[in-house]
Every structure is written in structure tokens, then in C-alpha cells.
Scaffold this motif. Structure first.
Motif, PDB file in Angstrom:
ATOM      1  N   MET A   1       0.821  -1.191   0.000  1.00 37.64           N
ATOM      2  CA  MET A   1       0.000   0.000   0.000  1.00 37.64           C
ATOM      3  C   MET A   1       0.866   1.256   0.000  1.00 37.64           C
ATOM      4  SD  MET A   1      -3.190  -0.806  -0.242  1.00 37.64           S
ATOM      5  CE  MET A   1      -3.912   0.763   0.079  1.00 37.64           C
ATOM      6  N   ALA A   2       2.005   1.184   0.639  1.00 33.61           N
ATOM      7  CA  ALA A   2       2.873   2.361   0.710  1.00 33.61           C
ATOM      8  C   ALA A   2       3.360   2.778  -0.678  1.00 33.61           C
ATOM      9  CB  ALA A   2       4.052   2.090   1.629  1.00 33.61           C
ATOM     10  N   VAL A   3       3.664   1.801  -1.529  1.00 36.50           N
ATOM     11  CA  VAL A   3       4.118   2.120  -2.890  1.00 36.50           C
ATOM     12  C   VAL A   3       2.994   2.784  -3.678  1.00 36.50           C
ATOM     13  CG1 VAL A   3       4.889   1.139  -5.085  1.00 36.50           C
ATOM     14  CG2 VAL A   3       5.861   0.312  -2.946  1.00 36.50           C
ATOM     15  N   ILE A   4       1.786   2.244  -3.547  1.00 37.55           N
ATOM     16  CA  ILE A   4       0.645   2.818  -4.257  1.00 37.55           C
ATOM     17  C   ILE A   4       0.408   4.252  -3.799  1.00 37.55           C
ATOM     18  CG2 ILE A   4      -1.853   2.664  -4.604  1.00 37.55           C
ATOM     19  CD1 ILE A   4      -1.526  -0.407  -4.382  1.00 37.55           C
ATOM     20  N   THR A   5       0.364   4.447  -2.497  1.00 35.58           N
ATOM     21  CA  THR A   5       0.105   5.776  -1.940  1.00 35.58           C
ATOM     22  C   THR A   5       1.215   6.755  -2.291  1.00 35.58           C
ATOM     23  OG1 THR A   5      -1.088   4.754  -0.107  1.00 35.58           O
ATOM     24  CG2 THR A   5      -0.389   7.027   0.189  1.00 35.58           C
ATOM     25  N   GLY A   6       2.448   6.342  -2.133  1.00 40.32           N
ATOM     26  CA  GLY A   6       3.575   7.224  -2.427  1.00 40.32           C
ATOM     27  C   GLY A   6       3.655   7.611  -3.896  1.00 40.32           C
ATOM     28  N   SER A   7       3.462   6.640  -4.773  1.00 37.11           N
ATOM     29  CA  SER A   7       3.506   6.921  -6.207  1.00 37.11           C
ATOM     30  C   SER A   7       2.372   7.835  -6.636  1.00 37.11           C
ATOM     31  CB  SER A   7       3.451   5.616  -7.010  1.00 37.11           C
ATOM     32  OG  SER A   7       4.574   4.824  -6.757  1.00 37.11           O
ATOM     33  N   GLY A  21       8.960   9.495 -18.684  1.00 37.59           N
ATOM     34  CA  GLY A  21       9.519   8.228 -18.205  1.00 37.59           C
ATOM     35  C   GLY A  21       9.301   8.034 -16.714  1.00 37.59           C
ATOM     36  N   GLN A  22       9.489   9.095 -15.945  1.00 42.20           N
ATOM     37  CA  GLN A  22       9.261   9.025 -14.505  1.00 42.20           C
ATOM     38  C   GLN A  22       7.778   8.780 -14.202  1.00 42.20           C
ATOM     39  OE1 GLN A  22      11.077  12.869 -13.859  1.00 42.20           O
ATOM     40  NE2 GLN A  22      12.656  11.939 -12.573  1.00 42.20           N
ATOM     41  N   LYS A  23       6.914   9.466 -14.930  1.00 45.47           N
ATOM     42  CA  LYS A  23       5.472   9.257 -14.742  1.00 45.47           C
ATOM     43  C   LYS A  23       5.092   7.815 -15.067  1.00 45.47           C
ATOM     44  CE  LYS A  23       4.127  14.004 -15.697  1.00 45.47           C
ATOM     45  NZ  LYS A  23       3.471  14.918 -16.646  1.00 45.47           N
ATOM     46  N   HIS A  24       5.643   7.303 -16.148  1.00 38.70           N
ATOM     47  CA  HIS A  24       5.356   5.921 -16.532  1.00 38.70           C
ATOM     48  C   HIS A  24       5.797   4.950 -15.443  1.00 38.70           C
ATOM     49  CE1 HIS A  24       6.098   2.048 -18.546  1.00 38.70           C
ATOM     50  NE2 HIS A  24       4.952   2.330 -19.136  1.00 38.70           N
ATOM     51  N   GLU A  25       6.979   5.145 -14.890  1.00 35.61           N
ATOM     52  CA  GLU A  25       7.480   4.266 -13.827  1.00 35.61           C
ATOM     53  C   GLU A  25       6.573   4.304 -12.607  1.00 35.61           C
ATOM     54  OE1 GLU A  25       9.950   1.973 -13.650  1.00 35.61           O
ATOM     55  OE2 GLU A  25      10.064   2.298 -15.814  1.00 35.61           O
ATOM     56  N   LEU A  26       6.112   5.494 -12.233  1.00 35.25           N
ATOM     57  CA  LEU A  26       5.217   5.611 -11.082  1.00 35.25           C
ATOM     58  C   LEU A  26       3.888   4.914 -11.361  1.00 35.25           C
ATOM     59  CD1 LEU A  26       5.934   9.298 -10.053  1.00 35.25           C
ATOM     60  CD2 LEU A  26       6.515   7.251  -8.740  1.00 35.25           C
ATOM     61  N   ILE A  30       2.236   1.649  -9.416  1.00 36.53           N
ATOM     62  CA  ILE A  30       0.869   1.618  -8.890  1.00 36.53           C
ATOM     63  C   ILE A  30       0.131   0.395  -9.432  1.00 36.53           C
ATOM     64  CG2 ILE A  30      -1.381   2.769  -8.943  1.00 36.53           C
ATOM     65  CD1 ILE A  30       0.214   5.455  -8.951  1.00 36.53           C
ATOM     66  N   TYR A  31       0.212   0.175 -10.724  1.00 39.98           N
ATOM     67  CA  TYR A  31      -0.474  -0.958 -11.352  1.00 39.98           C
ATOM     68  C   TYR A  31       0.011  -2.293 -10.784  1.00 39.98           C
ATOM     69  CZ  TYR A  31      -1.923  -4.362 -14.775  1.00 39.98           C
ATOM     70  OH  TYR A  31      -2.452  -5.479 -15.376  1.00 39.98           O
ATOM     71  N   GLU A  32       1.327  -2.475 -10.710  1.00 37.91           N
ATOM     72  CA  GLU A  32       1.881  -3.739 -10.236  1.00 37.91           C
ATOM     73  C   GLU A  32       1.504  -4.009  -8.780  1.00 37.91           C
ATOM     74  OE1 GLU A  32       6.009  -3.195 -11.130  1.00 37.91           O
ATOM     75  OE2 GLU A  32       5.801  -4.030 -13.156  1.00 37.91           O
ATOM     76  N   GLU A  33       1.580  -2.995  -7.946  1.00 38.74           N
ATOM     77  CA  GLU A  33       1.229  -3.175  -6.539  1.00 38.74           C
ATOM     78  C   GLU A  33      -0.263  -3.422  -6.362  1.00 38.74           C
ATOM     79  OE1 GLU A  33       3.290  -3.513  -3.871  1.00 38.74           O
ATOM     80  OE2 GLU A  33       4.886  -3.484  -5.365  1.00 38.74           O
ATOM     81  N   ALA A  34      -1.097  -2.760  -7.157  1.00 41.15           N
ATOM     82  CA  ALA A  34      -2.539  -2.993  -7.091  1.00 41.15           C
ATOM     83  C   ALA A  34      -2.869  -4.427  -7.523  1.00 41.15           C
ATOM     84  CB  ALA A  34      -3.286  -1.983  -7.956  1.00 41.15           C
ATOM     85  N   GLU A  35      -2.196  -4.923  -8.549  1.00 40.58           N
ATOM     86  CA  GLU A  35      -2.391  -6.304  -8.989  1.00 40.58           C
ATOM     87  C   GLU A  35      -1.982  -7.277  -7.884  1.00 40.58           C
ATOM     88  OE1 GLU A  35      -3.598  -7.970 -11.812  1.00 40.58           O
ATOM     89  OE2 GLU A  35      -4.513  -6.017 -12.105  1.00 40.58           O
TER      90      GLU A  35
END
Length: 62
Positions: A1-7, A21-26, A30-35
Motif C-alpha cells: 500500500m505504501a508504494v501505491i500511496t507514495g507513487s 519516463g518518470q510518470k510511466h514508472e510511477l 501503482i499498477y503492479e502493486e494494485a495487482e
């Protein structure tokens, strides 16, 4: 959850200058952690019973 919230908060920060590129990484983070969170919840419900469903409802309610 911390990665999702922070990103997400980084993307929402108005004075943060991010290149595409930075936006895409963030967004990818979010997508990977939500999955991953979705998989954890599915596993809980599949193995679960009443206690797992109760724990999920308590988590969602907070």
C-alpha cells in the motif's frame, strides 16, 4: 500500500516536475502493486471462510 500511496501522491503533486519516463514508472508501480494486492485478496477469499471475509471488510472499512 505504501508504494501505491507514495507513487500516487507524487503524481498528484502539482509542483513536481516529472518527465514522461518518470510518470510511466510511477504508474507502472501503482499498477503492479494494485495487482499484487488484488491477488492477496483473491487468495484470502478463496482459502477463507468467515474470518478472511471479516478481515477484508475491516480493511476496506478503514
Amino acid at each position: 500500500m505504501a508504494v501505491i500511496t507514495g507513487s500516487a501522491s507524487t503524481l498528484l503533486e502539482r509542483n513536481m516536475a516529472l518527465d514522461s519516463g518518470q510518470k510511466h514508472e510511477l504508474l507502472l508501480s501503482i499498477y503492479e502493486e494494485a495487482e499484487h494486492l488484488n491477488q492477496i485478496i483473491r487468495n484470502m477469499l478463496n482459502k477463507g471462510g468467515t474470518l478472511s471475509r471479516w478481515m477484508l471488510m475491516m480493511y476496506i472499512a478503514r
